[in-house]
Design a protein around this motif. Structure first.
Motif, short mmCIF file in Angstrom:
data_model
loop_
_atom_site.label_atom_id
_atom_site.label_comp_id
_atom_site.label_asym_id
_atom_site.label_seq_id
_atom_site.Cartn_x
_atom_site.Cartn_y
_atom_site.Cartn_z
N ASP A 1 0.82 -1.21 0.00
CA ASP A 1 0.00 0.00 0.00
C ASP A 1 0.86 1.26 0.00
O ASP A 1 0.44 2.31 -0.48
N LYS A 2 2.06 1.16 0.58
CA LYS A 2 2.93 2.32 0.69
C LYS A 2 4.08 2.30 -0.30
O LYS A 2 4.85 3.25 -0.37
N ARG A 3 4.21 1.23 -1.05
CA ARG A 3 5.35 1.11 -1.96
C ARG A 3 4.88 0.72 -3.35
O ARG A 3 4.13 -0.24 -3.52
N ARG A 4 5.35 1.46 -4.31
CA ARG A 4 5.10 1.13 -5.71
C ARG A 4 6.38 0.54 -6.29
O ARG A 4 7.48 1.06 -6.03
N VAL A 5 6.27 -0.54 -7.04
CA VAL A 5 7.43 -1.20 -7.64
C VAL A 5 7.30 -1.12 -9.15
O VAL A 5 6.27 -1.50 -9.72
N ILE A 6 8.34 -0.61 -9.79
CA ILE A 6 8.37 -0.49 -11.25
C ILE A 6 9.61 -1.20 -11.75
O ILE A 6 10.72 -0.93 -11.29
N ILE A 7 9.43 -2.11 -12.71
CA ILE A 7 10.55 -2.81 -13.34
C ILE A 7 10.72 -2.26 -14.74
O ILE A 7 9.76 -2.20 -15.52
N SER A 8 11.92 -1.86 -15.07
CA SER A 8 12.17 -1.26 -16.38
C SER A 8 12.06 -2.32 -17.49
O SER A 8 12.25 -3.51 -17.26
N ASP A 9 11.75 -1.85 -18.68
CA ASP A 9 11.83 -2.71 -19.86
C ASP A 9 13.25 -2.71 -20.41
O ASP A 9 13.78 -3.75 -20.80
N ALA A 10 13.86 -1.54 -20.45
CA ALA A 10 15.22 -1.40 -20.96
C ALA A 10 16.23 -1.82 -19.90
O ALA A 10 15.91 -1.96 -18.72
N ILE A 11 17.46 -2.01 -20.32
CA ILE A 11 18.54 -2.52 -19.47
C ILE A 11 19.46 -1.37 -19.06
O ILE A 11 19.72 -0.44 -19.84
N GLY A 12 19.97 -1.42 -17.82
CA GLY A 12 21.00 -0.50 -17.37
C GLY A 12 20.53 0.95 -17.38
O GLY A 12 19.36 1.24 -17.09
N PRO A 13 21.42 1.89 -17.72
CA PRO A 13 21.06 3.31 -17.65
C PRO A 13 19.91 3.69 -18.58
O PRO A 13 19.18 4.65 -18.30
N ALA A 14 19.72 2.95 -19.67
CA ALA A 14 18.55 3.22 -20.52
C ALA A 14 17.27 2.91 -19.77
O ALA A 14 16.25 3.60 -19.93
N GLY A 15 17.29 1.86 -18.91
CA GLY A 15 16.14 1.56 -18.08
C GLY A 15 15.91 2.60 -17.00
O GLY A 15 14.77 2.93 -16.67
N TRP A 16 17.00 3.14 -16.44
CA TRP A 16 16.90 4.22 -15.44
C TRP A 16 16.24 5.44 -16.08
O TRP A 16 15.32 6.03 -15.52
N ARG A 17 16.70 5.79 -17.27
CA ARG A 17 16.12 6.94 -17.97
C ARG A 17 14.65 6.68 -18.30
O ARG A 17 13.80 7.58 -18.15
N GLU A 18 14.34 5.46 -18.70
CA GLU A 18 12.96 5.11 -19.06
C GLU A 18 12.01 5.34 -17.89
O GLU A 18 10.99 6.04 -18.03
N VAL A 19 12.32 4.79 -16.73
CA VAL A 19 11.39 4.83 -15.61
C VAL A 19 11.42 6.20 -14.91
O VAL A 19 10.37 6.82 -14.70
N VAL A 20 12.60 6.66 -14.55
CA VAL A 20 12.68 7.94 -13.82
C VAL A 20 12.22 9.08 -14.72
O VAL A 20 11.54 10.01 -14.26
N GLY A 21 12.54 9.01 -16.00
CA GLY A 21 12.09 10.04 -16.91
C GLY A 21 10.58 10.10 -17.00
O GLY A 21 9.98 11.19 -17.04
#
Length: 278
Positions: free
Chosen positions: A254-274
């Motif tokens: 209820d207090k935590r959202r979990v998101i798994i990127s589709d892309a790998i590595g820094p491209a995945g970081w950019r995907e989700v955080v962006g």
């Protein structure tokens, strides 16, 4: 991705490096450079939280134009720029131009345990303290200069495991009985004191809330099991997909959202955080 009550800030981001903010193979951060600048302009601190050493982190912060506090050696120490908060945090001492909060144990205590353990049980691993610079380069893909910085550790001992899984289980059990922690990273088994990335993150988050009088919320990003202690604390846990292993398991709540990127590595970081800050 729509915003809702869960996304109300202000936010801190704490992030692993290898395989998350940096490419696992060539250590490139090019995919995230523009996004990091945008986050800086929006006054969203990005806290680097890694197994890397103080010397390695200084160079990476320079490359990333990051002037925020950072956490080294899997949560073993927190470095805060001396003028970052209006007062010196409790328990901190001065080191160069930083306030240092130590949450781990000195490396020599870890090496003493390894020497005693190896005498009785053998050493089916390559430890950084016993490795040559050439061996570290071969094991990590780092340059010689980077390998020397990685070897200059204060609070932890990375082990490149060469033995069996059963030998590793037995070793981690003995380390725990001695009051030490082990964390499996992307390449190495890390031996350290009774701390982790999550405990250090929580201590630093408390500093932000106390000295900036702001109830920051937390986004944490990582790609491997040794990031789970950090991810568990987050309001939004961002799990970055790795090329050759499944994502670490973390349940939403209820207090935590979990998101798994589709892309790998820094491209995945950019995907989700962006997307979160779009």
């Amino acid at each position: 991705m729509t915003k809702n009550n869960l996304f109300e800030g202000p936010w801190l981001i704490t992030s692993d490096l290898d395989g998350t903010l940096l490419d696992h193979h060539d250590y490139s951060h090019a995919p995230v450079d523009r996004l990091l600048l945008q986050l800086e302009q929006r006054q969203v601190p990005v806290i680097l939280n890694s197994s890397k050493t103080f010397a390695e982190m200084l160079e990476l912060r320079r490359q990333l134009h990051n002037e925020h506090p950072f956490i080294v050696e899997n949560g073993s120490a927190i470095f805060i720029p001396a003028n970052y908060f209006p007062a010196r945090p409790e328990t901190a001492r001065k080191r160069n131009n930083f306030w240092l909060i130590e949450t781990g144990l000195p490396r020599e205590q870890l090496r003493a345990f390894l020497r005693a353990d190896a005498t009785e049980y053998g050493a089916p691993y390559l430890s950084f303290s016993a490795a040559t610079c050439e061996e570290i380069v071969a094991a990590t893909g780092l340059t010689e200069q980077q390998a020397l910085a990685a070897q200059n550790r204060d609070y932890s001992e990375p082990l490149l495991w060469l033995g069996t899984r059963e030998e590793k289980r037995s070793f981690t059990t003995r380390a725990a009985a001695a009051g030490l922690s082990t964390l499996q990273g992307g390449r190495f088994l890390h031996l350290l004191g009774p701390t982790d990335k999550g405990a250090a993150t929580l201590a630093l988050l408390d500093c932000y809330r106390k000295y900036r009088h702001t109830d920051y919320r937390l986004i944490a990003a990582g790609d491997s099991p040794n990031d789970l202690d950090m991810l568990k604390l987050a309001d939004i846990a961002v799990i970055i997909r790795a090329p050759h292993r499944p994502p670490p398991q973390l349940a939403a709540s209820d207090k935590r959202r979990v998101i798994i990127s589709d892309a790998i590595g820094p491209a995945g970081w950019r995907e989700v955080v962006g997307q979160l800050f779009s």
